[in-house]
Write a protein that holds these residues in place. Structure first.
Motif, PDB file in Angstrom:
ATOM      1  N   ILE A   1       0.770  -1.463  -0.138  1.00  0.00           N
ATOM      2  CA  ILE A   1       0.027  -0.067  -0.218  1.00  0.00           C
ATOM      3  C   ILE A   1       1.008   1.092  -0.112  1.00  0.00           C
ATOM      4  N   ASP A   2       0.943   1.828  -1.279  1.00  0.00           N
ATOM      5  CA  ASP A   2       1.780   3.227  -1.358  1.00  0.00           C
ATOM      6  C   ASP A   2       0.945   4.298  -0.810  1.00  0.00           C
ATOM      7  N   THR A   3       1.395   5.050  -0.039  1.00  0.00           N
ATOM      8  CA  THR A   3       0.788   6.283   0.422  1.00  0.00           C
ATOM      9  C   THR A   3       1.777   7.489   0.674  1.00  0.00           C
ATOM     10  N   VAL A   4       1.187   8.580   0.663  1.00  0.00           N
ATOM     11  CA  VAL A   4       1.849   9.720   0.927  1.00  0.00           C
ATOM     12  C   VAL A   4       1.210  10.530   2.031  1.00  0.00           C
ATOM     13  N   ALA A   5       2.013  11.218   2.983  1.00  0.00           N
ATOM     14  CA  ALA A   5       1.399  11.687   4.079  1.00  0.00           C
ATOM     15  C   ALA A   5       1.614  13.295   4.438  1.00  0.00           C
ATOM     16  N   TRP A   6       0.961  14.021   4.988  1.00  0.00           N
ATOM     17  CA  TRP A   6       1.209  15.276   5.310  1.00  0.00           C
ATOM     18  C   TRP A   6       1.715  15.534   6.764  1.00  0.00           C
ATOM     19  N   VAL A   7       2.665  15.766   7.088  1.00  0.00           N
ATOM     20  CA  VAL A   7       3.237  16.137   8.517  1.00  0.00           C
ATOM     21  C   VAL A   7       2.916  17.481   8.801  1.00  0.00           C
ATOM     22  N   ARG A   8       2.001  17.808   9.682  1.00  0.00           N
ATOM     23  CA  ARG A   8       1.790  18.900  10.116  1.00  0.00           C
ATOM     24  C   ARG A   8       2.033  19.424  11.791  1.00  0.00           C
ATOM     25  N   ILE A   9       2.883  19.823  12.051  1.00  0.00           N
ATOM     26  CA  ILE A   9       3.296  20.007  13.623  1.00  0.00           C
ATOM     27  C   ILE A   9       2.988  21.356  14.025  1.00  0.00           C
ATOM     28  N   GLU A  10       2.163  21.636  15.134  1.00  0.00           N
ATOM     29  CA  GLU A  10       2.092  22.749  15.661  1.00  0.00           C
ATOM     30  C   GLU A  10       2.169  22.814  17.267  1.00  0.00           C
ATOM     31  N   GLU A  11       2.922  23.650  17.858  1.00  0.00           N
ATOM     32  CA  GLU A  11       3.101  23.548  19.245  1.00  0.00           C
ATOM     33  C   GLU A  11       3.399  22.124  19.635  1.00  0.00           C
ATOM     34  N   GLY A  12       4.159  21.418  19.088  1.00  0.00           N
ATOM     35  CA  GLY A  12       4.599  19.877  19.602  1.00  0.00           C
ATOM     36  C   GLY A  12       3.651  19.012  19.436  1.00  0.00           C
ATOM     37  N   ARG A  13       2.484  19.034  18.419  1.00  0.00           N
ATOM     38  CA  ARG A  13       1.530  18.159  18.073  1.00  0.00           C
ATOM     39  C   ARG A  13       1.480  18.007  16.694  1.00  0.00           C
ATOM     40  N   ILE A  14       0.949  16.692  16.485  1.00  0.00           N
ATOM     41  CA  ILE A  14       1.034  16.326  15.115  1.00  0.00           C
ATOM     42  C   ILE A  14      -0.716  16.199  14.617  1.00  0.00           C
ATOM     43  N   LEU A  15      -1.059  16.634  13.417  1.00  0.00           N
ATOM     44  CA  LEU A  15      -2.243  16.740  13.003  1.00  0.00           C
ATOM     45  C   LEU A  15      -2.465  15.354  12.742  1.00  0.00           C
ATOM     46  N   CYS A  16      -3.589  14.561  13.039  1.00  0.00           N
ATOM     47  CA  CYS A  16      -4.054  13.103  12.502  1.00  0.00           C
ATOM     48  C   CYS A  16      -5.533  13.438  12.284  1.00  0.00           C
ATOM     49  N   ALA A  17      -6.204  12.485  11.382  1.00  0.00           N
ATOM     50  CA  ALA A  17      -7.512  12.484  10.971  1.00  0.00           C
ATOM     51  C   ALA A  17      -7.905  10.797  11.140  1.00  0.00           C
TER      52      ALA A  17
ATOM     53  N   LEU B   1       2.146  -4.424   3.327  1.00  0.00           N
ATOM     54  CA  LEU B   1       3.239  -3.621   3.775  1.00  0.00           C
ATOM     55  C   LEU B   1       2.690  -2.091   3.517  1.00  0.00           C
ATOM     56  N   VAL B   2       2.793  -1.220   4.460  1.00  0.00           N
ATOM     57  CA  VAL B   2       2.265   0.129   4.049  1.00  0.00           C
ATOM     58  C   VAL B   2       3.541   0.971   3.870  1.00  0.00           C
ATOM     59  N   ARG B   3       3.690   1.473   2.691  1.00  0.00           N
ATOM     60  CA  ARG B   3       5.046   2.692   2.498  1.00  0.00           C
ATOM     61  C   ARG B   3       4.328   4.094   2.614  1.00  0.00           C
ATOM     62  N   MET B   4       4.940   4.583   3.539  1.00  0.00           N
ATOM     63  CA  MET B   4       4.151   6.046   3.817  1.00  0.00           C
ATOM     64  C   MET B   4       5.369   7.071   3.582  1.00  0.00           C
ATOM     65  N   SER B   5       5.397   7.583   2.328  1.00  0.00           N
ATOM     66  CA  SER B   5       6.289   8.997   1.963  1.00  0.00           C
ATOM     67  C   SER B   5       5.791  10.354   2.678  1.00  0.00           C
ATOM     68  N   CYS B   6       6.588  10.730   3.462  1.00  0.00           N
ATOM     69  CA  CYS B   6       6.113  11.918   4.340  1.00  0.00           C
ATOM     70  C   CYS B   6       6.699  13.388   4.182  1.00  0.00           C
ATOM     71  N   TYR B   7       5.834  14.207   4.241  1.00  0.00           N
ATOM     72  CA  TYR B   7       6.035  15.654   3.618  1.00  0.00           C
ATOM     73  C   TYR B   7       5.529  16.925   4.584  1.00  0.00           C
ATOM     74  N   THR B   8       6.404  17.782   4.710  1.00  0.00           N
ATOM     75  CA  THR B   8       5.853  18.985   5.435  1.00  0.00           C
ATOM     76  C   THR B   8       5.553  19.935   4.069  1.00  0.00           C
ATOM     77  N   ALA B   9       4.559  20.783   4.545  1.00  0.00           N
ATOM     78  CA  ALA B   9       4.153  22.036   3.607  1.00  0.00           C
ATOM     79  C   ALA B   9       3.372  22.787   4.262  1.00  0.00           C
ATOM     80  N   ASP B  10       3.463  24.250   3.739  1.00  0.00           N
ATOM     81  CA  ASP B  10       2.566  25.274   4.241  1.00  0.00           C
ATOM     82  C   ASP B  10       1.249  25.128   3.500  1.00  0.00           C
ATOM     83  N   TYR B  11       0.068  25.567   3.912  1.00  0.00           N
ATOM     84  CA  TYR B  11      -0.991  25.569   3.250  1.00  0.00           C
ATOM     85  C   TYR B  11      -1.727  26.966   3.235  1.00  0.00           C
ATOM     86  N   ARG B  12      -2.793  26.985   2.533  1.00  0.00           N
ATOM     87  CA  ARG B  12      -3.617  28.393   2.381  1.00  0.00           C
ATOM     88  C   ARG B  12      -4.926  27.617   2.712  1.00  0.00           C
ATOM     89  N   GLY B  13      -5.627  28.434   3.552  1.00  0.00           N
ATOM     90  CA  GLY B  13      -7.033  28.051   3.861  1.00  0.00           C
ATOM     91  C   GLY B  13      -7.426  27.732   5.153  1.00  0.00           C
TER      92      GLY B  13
END
Length: 137
Positions: A10-26, A85-97
């Protein structure tokens, strides 16, 4: 998985968003587990194409492609019996909205390292790296 072979990737891509020492999860609708936001690659999509599409679909924000930076790629067996097997490629990025759960997402939450057990094994590897780097409380 009794024979130790991986039956599916399972080939996935994920967004790593950290604010105040916490990570965004859904947590997707109908699921009982939280994930790092993102999703599966479609066809020949690049990591960036996948990331932009999935985050807009899940969290109603537009990532700024020029700010995307690779954090790491992690692999772990999804569950003890299915052999995926899950492969997760992780990226940070700024956002709008404004971050908001879409119709696909039941709930969003900001997790600390103490919440590590609430995410799948591949996400836990990311949590470990982030806490060691001093980015996750």
């Amino acid at each position: 998985m009794a024979d130790g072979r991986v039956r599916q990737l399972i080939d996935t891509v994920a967004w790593v968003r950290i604010e105040e020492g916490r990570i965004l999860c859904a947590r997707p609708r109908g699921k009982g587990v939280f994930y790092i936001p993102g999703g599966k690659r479609e066809g020949a999509d690049t990591d960036l194409q996948t990331l932009l599409r999935e985050i807009e679909e899940e969290l109603t924000v537009a990532l700024l492609p020029e700010t995307a930076a690779h954090v790491g790629t992690y692999e772990a067996v999804h569950g003890p019996t299915d052999g995926a097997l899950v492969r997760m490629s992780c990226y940070t990025a700024d956002y709008r909205g404004t971050l908001a759960a879409s119709s696909e997402i039941e709930e969003v939450a900001w997790f600390s390292y103490a919440d590590r057990a609430l995410v799948p094994p591949v996400d836990q590897l990311l949590f470990d790296d982030l806490v060691h780097a001093g980015l996750l409380r």
